[in-house]
Design an enzyme around this catalytic site. Sequence first.
Site, PDB file in Angstrom:
ATOM      1  CG  ASN A  70      -0.229  -0.237   2.367  1.00  0.00           C
ATOM      2  OD1 ASN A  70       1.130   0.057   2.499  1.00  0.00           O
ATOM      3  ND2 ASN A  70      -1.063  -0.309   3.605  1.00  0.00           N
ATOM      4  N   GLY A  71       2.200   1.164   0.042  1.00  0.00           N
ATOM      5  CA  GLY A  71       3.147   2.252  -0.021  1.00  0.00           C
ATOM      6  C   GLY A  71       3.788   2.125  -1.334  1.00  0.00           C
ATOM      7  N   GLY A  72       3.408   1.330  -2.269  1.00  0.00           N
ATOM      8  CA  GLY A  72       4.141   1.536  -3.479  1.00  0.00           C
ATOM      9  C   GLY A  72       4.404   0.075  -3.775  1.00  0.00           C
ATOM     10  CE  LYS A 104       6.335   0.251   3.204  1.00  0.00           C
ATOM     11  NZ  LYS A 104       5.437  -0.201   3.848  1.00  0.00           N
ATOM     12  CG  ASP A 121       0.667   2.151  10.204  1.00  0.00           C
ATOM     13  OD1 ASP A 121       0.924   2.188   9.009  1.00  0.00           O
ATOM     14  OD2 ASP A 121      -0.655   1.871  10.437  1.00  0.00           O
TER      15      ASP A 121
HETATM   16  O1  3EX Z   1       6.912   1.605   5.727  1.00  0.00           O
HETATM   17  C1  3EX Z   1       6.224   2.481   6.436  1.00  0.00           C
HETATM   18  N1  3EX Z   1       5.087   2.455   6.566  1.00  0.00           N
HETATM   19  O2  3EX Z   1       4.184   2.027   5.370  1.00  0.00           O
HETATM   20  C2  3EX Z   1       3.536   2.946   4.887  1.00  0.00           C
HETATM   21  C3  3EX Z   1       3.328   2.363   3.335  1.00  0.00           C
HETATM   22  O3  3EX Z   1       3.464   1.048   3.157  1.00  0.00           O
HETATM   23  C4  3EX Z   1       7.298   3.266   7.432  1.00  0.00           C
HETATM   24  O4  3EX Z   1       6.954   4.032   8.085  1.00  0.00           O
HETATM   25  C5  3EX Z   1       7.785   4.848   8.909  1.00  0.00           C
HETATM   26  C6  3EX Z   1       7.773   5.786   9.789  1.00  0.00           C
HETATM   27  C7  3EX Z   1       8.784   6.063  10.547  1.00  0.00           C
HETATM   28  N2  3EX Z   1       9.784   5.155  10.324  1.00  0.00           N
HETATM   29  C8  3EX Z   1      10.010   4.106   9.371  1.00  0.00           C
HETATM   30  C9  3EX Z   1       8.713   3.869   8.677  1.00  0.00           C
HETATM   31  C10 3EX Z   1       8.577   2.682   7.719  1.00  0.00           C
HETATM   32  N3  3EX Z   1       9.192   1.650   7.508  1.00  0.00           N
HETATM   33  C11 3EX Z   1       9.796   0.830   8.256  1.00  0.00           C
HETATM   34  C12 3EX Z   1       9.810   0.876   9.430  1.00  0.00           C
HETATM   35  C13 3EX Z   1      10.532  -0.469  10.037  1.00  0.00           C
HETATM   36  C14 3EX Z   1      11.009  -1.372   9.389  1.00  0.00           C
HETATM   37  C15 3EX Z   1      11.756  -2.472  10.107  1.00  0.00           C
HETATM   38  C16 3EX Z   1      12.888  -3.102   9.374  1.00  0.00           C
HETATM   39  C17 3EX Z   1      11.211  -3.804   9.919  1.00  0.00           C
HETATM   40  C18 3EX Z   1      10.831  -1.465   7.983  1.00  0.00           C
HETATM   41  C19 3EX Z   1      10.061  -0.346   7.324  1.00  0.00           C
HETATM   42  F1  3EX Z   1      10.126  -0.451   6.007  1.00  0.00           F
HETATM   43 MG    MG Z   2       2.841  -1.724   6.037  1.00  0.00          MG
END
Ligand code: 3EX
Ligand code: MG
Length: 335
Positions: A18-20, A46, A139
Amino acid sequence: GELKHDDLVNICELGQGNGGIVWKYCTFTNIDDQCQWFWNSLSPKKGIYLEVKPAVKTQIVRELKVLDRCNSPYIVGFYGTFAAEGQINICTEYMDGGSLDLILKKVMRIPEHILGKITVAVLRGLNYLREHHRIMHRDIKPSNILVNHHGEIKLCDFGVSAQLINSTLQTFIGTRSYMSPERLEGAHYGIMSDIWSLGLSLVEMALGRYPIPPPSIEDIDRLFDVDPYGNQSRLQGYGCYNVLAIFELMEWIVNEAPPSLPQKHFSPEFCDLIDRCLKKSTTERADLNTLLHHPFYKRYETESDNQDVSLWIEQVYKKDQSLTNGNNNNQYSRC
Ligand SMILES: O=C(NOCCO)c1oc2ccncc2c1Nc1ccc(C2CC2)cc1F
Ligand SMILES: [Mg+2]
């Protein structure tokens, strides 16, 4: 280490996150100038597209590097991050069972003993993030809880970078909200908001449908009169299920009574844990420590291995494969 874009050669597209686009990647290592593929390091990348100044991207990448020190059995592994082509790329451990929202689409609902293991993993993951990194998740929802064929259950997409939180429309909610009443009202929120999101996610996975507006007694009976792999079409199961527009939904969460589990189909301990997670007032809501001593948690925390989860996941994909008469686009297939 510092991953560069050309270290990763994309193999195939896993599917629209959902984020791409979420891509499955291999890393390759030059050995005596020979390139060698290491399949064991399959790592979906991601990509979060951001229109922000380069300085902001650099700060986000720097803040995400905290993930190098994020080591817990309940947190998805981190392999590195880099900015490229206007995106922030985050390389993570590949979880071949996918996310729980995907699993939920394949089965009518998730049985209570599996939800018990999910509760243990999420609470331990939240506790790890709080104790070792002093952060909340921000989230919690089924799509951010991933599983693999070993039966491991891990969290991802938590708010580790303050700048990334500021740069992405965190207020962007999509069609559903797992946000707590206090967060929807714009009040201060913290870990207690994650507890609400966990409660709502567990009710959705237990019933097999997003629980707001709460299903009627008739809806519940209809949902439960088929076995978890019932062939009855999902729509029939919903009865007069109407999808509220996102604003009506947020109003409902803030103004109406919280959802609860029907005592008829779930154990008293599970119903009690849900009621304590879904208290609208944060002072009445259970905090993390209370839940780590709750009878429902205690019932599942002793079971050391997750063989039962592993077997259940295998069953889910086997059943799914039989339904899709064997075309191998399921989560286990290697590209
Ligand atoms: O993906 C995100 N939101 O999803 C939106 C649409 O798909 C996202 O939002 C953030 C806000 C602040 N810092 C980080 C993230 C982060 N990504 C993220 C955080 C932690 C990990 C850990 C290794 C497992 C992986 C990630 F991809
Ligand atoms: Mg997600």
